[in-house]
Scaffold this active site. Structure first.
Site, PDB file in Angstrom:
ATOM      1  N   HIS A  50     -17.365  49.968  50.473  1.00  0.00           N
ATOM      2  CA  HIS A  50     -16.658  48.751  50.864  1.00  0.00           C
ATOM      3  C   HIS A  50     -15.563  48.436  49.842  1.00  0.00           C
ATOM      4  O   HIS A  50     -15.855  48.330  48.644  1.00  0.00           O
ATOM      5  CB  HIS A  50     -17.613  47.556  50.925  1.00  0.00           C
ATOM      6  N   TYR A 113     -22.906  41.568  40.729  1.00  0.00           N
ATOM      7  CA  TYR A 113     -21.464  41.675  40.581  1.00  0.00           C
ATOM      8  C   TYR A 113     -20.810  40.299  40.571  1.00  0.00           C
ATOM      9  O   TYR A 113     -21.124  39.419  41.372  1.00  0.00           O
ATOM     10  CB  TYR A 113     -20.831  42.570  41.647  1.00  0.00           C
TER      11      TYR A 113
END
Length: 459
Positions: A50, A113
């Site tokens: 992605h 993240y």
């Protein structure tokens, strides 16, 4: 990037993200705004590839993963692959447009993240199939034995991927540009020039998008843009003096720019805002960028309010201009029409300045972005002699083959005598161009531009 783990019999501690240290190592100060965690029960969970429209700083809180990144940005690095193993002692910075994927190597793995934009269901992603033969990621656990989602299995192969718009080159402020007020004189010129300069513009205007509506501005998917150029404004100077016009002028010229400045700060965008010499009272012989505001009327006051808000944005160019001429209604077009009809207009001769053609104004804005000029305020008008509106009118009559003596000079006071609701005008609109010329941009001579412009009207 290696992270130091401080451990004892109780476990361990680490500084996962520390701004000062990361910047010192050469990473960008990317301004994270959201922290996400993906927990994976089993070995072999594989996610990706992605490429989101935001930067990421990825690490592992517990467990271990094999990470793979594929550059899906347009340009010579498209398709480049990087892989490494991540445990709690390793972190990876991932620029926007680079595809992110990982495969868990231990049960109970938490993949974390930081991102510098808020997640949005409207965000546009670029995807690549995990099994793409072109990049041939060396997955430790073969994909036929791994745990994948149906959505990830359906991602396109490389030949069908639409590249993510390239990250800006060194010195560029960004390539994906939102232009507000795209249907106005300057907006139309920007939409014409930006693609030729290598930018990807999106134009918006009323009634579909109103910058004075905070909810609409906040709801926009800002992850799609690097730059916003605000060419939207209320420009009816006299109308701004009416009760209804006053509210409209402040909404468009002050509230709207304030909304954009807030969005630019939150989403780390470069904001370009177009201002006016009407923020000054016209008492100086020439206006510099450092002159404090002293507006005479509501229009100038509302523009000064917008300027103050824009200057609070960390990355901004405030471009002050004057006497704008482009495609649409403007003084030059009006004079040419009067000349063709044989009219004998009275034109003020005590207001002086220089014309600014939208070709120069748009080119100057693009120059600031493309060269990475220092952020701040820049005057940008045409170059050449300082003239009055009367001088311009006479020249238009000459260029259209009509006697310039048909134009009669009057003072501003004489022109508006007996009229109500007239906004005060600065008598001197001349802008000092030294600062923008020092960046390497020299606008065209405004009177030469006038000659070429009138020729297009005659054609």
């Amino acid at each position: 990037m290696d992270l130091t783990l401080h451990g004892d019999n109780r476990g361990w501690f680490k500084e996962n993200w520390q701004r000062e240290k990361m910047v010192a190592l050469g990473l960008p100060d990317f301004g994270p705004v959201q922290n996400n965690i993906s927990f994976n029960d089993e070995v072999g969970v594989t996610r990706g590839i992605h490429a989101e429209p935001w930067d990421k700083f990825v690490s592992v809180a517990t467990g271990r993963v094999f990470g793979a990144w594929v550059d899906l940005r347009e340009g010579p690095s498209f398709g480049t692959v990087y892989t490494c193993e991540i445990d709690p002692s390793v972190a990876v910075y991932v620029p926007k447009g680079v595809g992110n994927a990982y495969q868990t190597l231990e049960p109970g793995t938490a993949y974390t993240y930081l991102v510098n934009a808020h997640w949005s269901p409207q965000a546009r992603y670029t995807f690549l199939n995990l099994a793409d033969e072109t990049v041939s990621v060396p997955w430790p656990i073969p994909l036929e034995q791994a745990i994948l989602s149906d959505k990830d299995r359906a991602h396109p192969r490389m030949e069908d991927v639409t590249p993510f718009p390239a990250a800006p080159a060194e010195g560029l402020a960004g390539r994906r540009v939102l232009v507000t007020g795209a249907n106005g004189q300057l907006g139309r010129e920007l939409m014409a020039q930006l693609p030729a300069a290598g930018y990807h513009p999106t134009g918006v205007d009323l009634p579909e998008f109103d910058i004075s509506e905070a909810a609409a501005v906040d709801a926009l998917d800002w992850g799609q843009y690097d730059v916003v150029v605000n060419a939207a404004a209320w420009t009816d100077v006299d109308g701004a003096e009416t009760p209804r016009g006053r509210r409209s002028a402040w909404r468009a010229n002050a509230t709207g720019p304030a909304n954009l400045a807030r969005a630019a700060a939150v989403h780390d965008l470069t904001l370009v805002h177009v201002s006016s010499e009407y923020t000054f009272d016209g008492s100086a012989e020439i206006h510099t960028e450092d002159e404090p505001p002293s507006p005479l009327g509501v229009y100038g006051q509302s523009k000064a309010g917008g300027d103050a808000a824009v200057q609070a944005a960390p990355h901004h160019y405030l471009v002050r201009t004057s006497w704008v001429v482009g495609e649409g209604r403007n003084f030059v077009r009006t004079m040419a029409s009067l000349a063709r009809r044989g009219a004998e207009p009275r034109v003020v001769a005590d207001q002086t300045g220089r014309l600014t053609f939208t070709t120069d104004l748009a080119a100057g804005i693009i120059h600031l972005l493309a060269t990475g000029a220092p952020y701040g305020t820049y005057n940008l008008s045409g170059q050449g002699p300082v003239v009055s509106w009367y001088d311009v009118a006479r020249r238009v009559y000459e260029l259209t083959g009509h006697a310039p003596d048909l134009v009669t000079p009057v003072t501003t006071e004489e022109y508006y005598a007996g009229q109500e609701g007239v906004a005060p005008r600065p008598l001197v609109s001349t802008l000092d161009l030294g600062r923008i010329e020092a960046t390497g941009f020299t606008p065209g001579n405004s009177m030469e531009r006038l000659e070429a412009y009138v020729a297009t009207l005659e054609a």
